[in-house]
Motif scaffolding. Structure first.
Motif, PDB file in Angstrom:
ATOM      1  N   LYS A 111      -4.389   3.577   9.292  1.00 12.94           N
ATOM      2  CA  LYS A 111      -3.885   2.265   9.331  1.00 12.94           C
ATOM      3  C   LYS A 111      -2.552   2.071  10.010  1.00 12.94           C
ATOM      4  CE  LYS A 111      -3.222  -1.150   6.023  1.00 12.94           C
ATOM      5  NZ  LYS A 111      -1.889  -1.737   6.236  1.00 12.94           N
ATOM      6  N   GLU A 118      -1.294  -0.498  13.119  1.00 12.23           N
ATOM      7  CA  GLU A 118      -0.413  -1.333  12.787  1.00 12.23           C
ATOM      8  C   GLU A 118       0.584  -1.177  14.214  1.00 12.23           C
ATOM      9  OE1 GLU A 118       1.317  -0.417   8.918  1.00 12.23           O
ATOM     10  OE2 GLU A 118      -0.058  -1.295   7.951  1.00 12.23           O
ATOM     11  N   ASP A 163      -8.163  -3.307  10.612  1.00  7.47           N
ATOM     12  CA  ASP A 163      -6.838  -3.259   9.695  1.00  7.47           C
ATOM     13  C   ASP A 163      -7.264  -3.896   8.217  1.00  7.47           C
ATOM     14  OD1 ASP A 163      -3.725  -4.401   9.108  1.00  7.47           O
ATOM     15  OD2 ASP A 163      -4.179  -2.070   9.213  1.00  7.47           O
ATOM     16  N   LEU A 175      -9.793  -1.921   6.593  1.00  4.84           N
ATOM     17  CA  LEU A 175      -9.186  -0.708   6.141  1.00  4.84           C
ATOM     18  C   LEU A 175      -8.344  -0.821   4.870  1.00  4.84           C
ATOM     19  CD1 LEU A 175      -7.811   1.042   9.295  1.00  4.84           C
ATOM     20  CD2 LEU A 175      -9.667   1.808   7.886  1.00  4.84           C
ATOM     21  N   GLU A 176      -7.683  -2.048   4.974  1.00  2.00           N
ATOM     22  CA  GLU A 176      -6.784  -2.413   3.662  1.00  2.00           C
ATOM     23  C   GLU A 176      -7.703  -2.416   2.351  1.00  2.00           C
ATOM     24  OE1 GLU A 176      -3.566  -3.187   1.186  1.00  2.00           O
ATOM     25  OE2 GLU A 176      -3.542  -2.407   3.284  1.00  2.00           O
ATOM     26  N   SER A 233      -9.144   0.901   1.359  1.00  2.00           N
ATOM     27  CA  SER A 233      -8.277   1.644   0.560  1.00  2.00           C
ATOM     28  C   SER A 233      -8.050   1.268  -0.758  1.00  2.00           C
ATOM     29  CB  SER A 233      -6.907   1.508   1.300  1.00  2.00           C
ATOM     30  OG  SER A 233      -6.237   0.363   1.244  1.00  2.00           O
ATOM     31  N   TYR A 293     -14.654   4.557   9.697  1.00  2.00           N
ATOM     32  CA  TYR A 293     -13.034   4.037  10.006  1.00  2.00           C
ATOM     33  C   TYR A 293     -11.978   5.317  10.198  1.00  2.00           C
ATOM     34  CZ  TYR A 293     -14.520  -0.408   7.936  1.00  2.00           C
ATOM     35  OH  TYR A 293     -15.272  -1.658   7.679  1.00  2.00           O
TER      36      TYR A 293
END
Length: 215
Positions: free
Chosen positions: A63, A67, A149, A152-153, A156, A171
């Motif tokens: 992640k 970013e 992203d 992924l957030e 998570s 991922y």
């Protein structure tokens, strides 16, 4: 009720009807305790919770890379936008200079002025077209990075280790990157120099003809 039943079934070993508590790193799948003494006995296994923790750590690193890539691409996008504006300003300036030079010449070269203007516009169009193509690629890549992203957030924050492990594999590959060269140098100086030389040559010819007529 149906969703709860389906999630419960995903946590049960279909072969042994036992809870999936372990993770086989060899086969990259969740297994039960009986699977270890069966077809996975020679494989490397760990607890599902431990593997989930490890994957979560790797997920955090991935992640961070997303970013960083987004930030880099946004900076390149801004630079490319400025380059496009520079191309347009340079082209406009070249057109104005060429028109100023040609107005100093006699009428029989007006068609040459039009041809040079068309050449500049063609070069401007080609340069801007290339830059806009790069803009589109950057915007698409940033959009894809933002989408992954966000996924992924969301992933998570899952509390279901089994569901997490079954979905995290796709991922765990770092985002790819395409090389995009952004050039901020673009000039029509060669065109302007050629026009200036043409003017000087014509002025020289005209002066010689005038001197011949005087003498």
């Amino acid at each position: 009720m149906t969703d709860a039943t389906g999630q419960l079934q995903e946590m049960i070993c279909l072969k042994h009807d036992r809870l999936l508590e372990l993770y086989c790193r060899t086969d990259k799948q969740c297994i039960c305790i009986l699977c270890v003494v069966d077809e996975h006995k020679t494989h490397k296994t760990v607890s599902a919770a431990a593997e989930s923790t490890e994957k979560l750590r790797y997920l955090g690193e991935t992640k961070t890379k997303f970013e960083q890539r987004i930030q880099e691409r946004e900076e390149e996008l801004q630079e490319l936008r400025e380059t496009v504006e520079s191309h347009k300003r340079s082209a406009q300036s070249a057109v104005e200079d060429s028109e100023r030079i040609f107005t100093e010449l006699i009428r029989f070269i007006e068609r040459s002025c039009s041809e040079v203007t068309q050449l500049i516009r063609h070069q401007e169009k080609a340069a801007v077209s290339r830059a806009e193509g790069l803009l589109e690629r950057l915007e698409q890549e940033i959009a894809d990075l933002r989408r992954r992203d966000a996924e992924l957030e969301q992933l998570s924050h899952t509390e279901d280790h089994i569901q997490f492990l079954q979905n995290v594999q796709s991922y765990c590959v770092p985002p790819g990157s395409s090389d995009i060269t952004v050039s901020s140098h673009f000039s029509f100086d060669d065109v302007i120099n050629d026009v200036s030389q043409l003017r000087e040559k014509l002025e020289h010819v005209c002066k010689e003809e005038q001197e011949k007529n005087i003498w």
